[in-house]
Design a protein around this motif. Sequence first.
Motif: not given
Length: 293
Positions: A40-46, A48-59
């Motif tokens: 899950x940490x590799x996605x932008x997700x709330x 409820x909606x669809x997951x958006x892959x962001x890779x290591x952007x969150x890190x």
Amino acid sequence: MGKKHKRIKRETLISYLMIAPEMILMLIFIFIPIVYAFYISLFDWNAMGTKTFVGISNYLKMMQDLTFKSSLLVTGKYALIYVLTVYVLSLAAAVFVNSIRSNKRQQACRIGIYLPNTVSTIVAATLWTFLFNSRNGYINKILDGIGVGRQLFLGSRSQALICVAIVGIWVVFGYNMIIFLSALKDVPSEYYEAAKIDGANAVQRFFKITLPSIKGTTIFVLVTSLIASFQAFDQIRVMTSGGPGKTTEVTVYYIFQLAFEQYRFGYASTIAVSLSLIIMVVTVIQMKLLRFK
């Protein structure tokens, strides 16, 4: 050889079957959630909606997050207060109880010290919130009575974290006292008798005999206390909600805010995974340092 080999295989199989339920539970409730949290940490997700892959952007975002860095600092301060105090109090209580000769008195003291451990952290936090109340709290009434003056406690930026730590310490130190007490009873009395003959006083016997003899227990208590300090949440949620001015906002509480108040589950998972790695690294370092000593 054939019968011996079959017996060993049967005993090995029985051993695996006995630990299988616990291993399955650990797999379901610990290892799978850790792997899923990393996913899950590799996605932008709330949630409820669809997951958006962001890779290591969150890190990468986490590395620039000042609130995360501040929460780590608060967590470190809390851990320092909590671990040292729990260790000193639980060991002192164990030594005191162990010195009581009467079995009935020793049992009464043991029960009295252990009793707070039977109270849930939520209940304990609620109780101490009343005690620390700056207007009508019993602690302030006592301080007023002895001329010290009223304190803000949970409303003070310098006192709030200590007050929160007191709750965690009060709940757990009796449990660790029992662990230390068991270790103390395993120390051979002959060691102390020989030391007395050699002229060693009580302080020398404690540092030269008691502490080295319970080194394994000391490592266990310090490591488990450190892990518990990094997971502090309940009393903070009840007593301060991270305030005043984020002075009690530990990392776990920040994760809670991100996930269940801001619904940023991807970023919350990123910090949760990072915190798990930090706990693992700090625990390994602590164990190596203690074993080296």
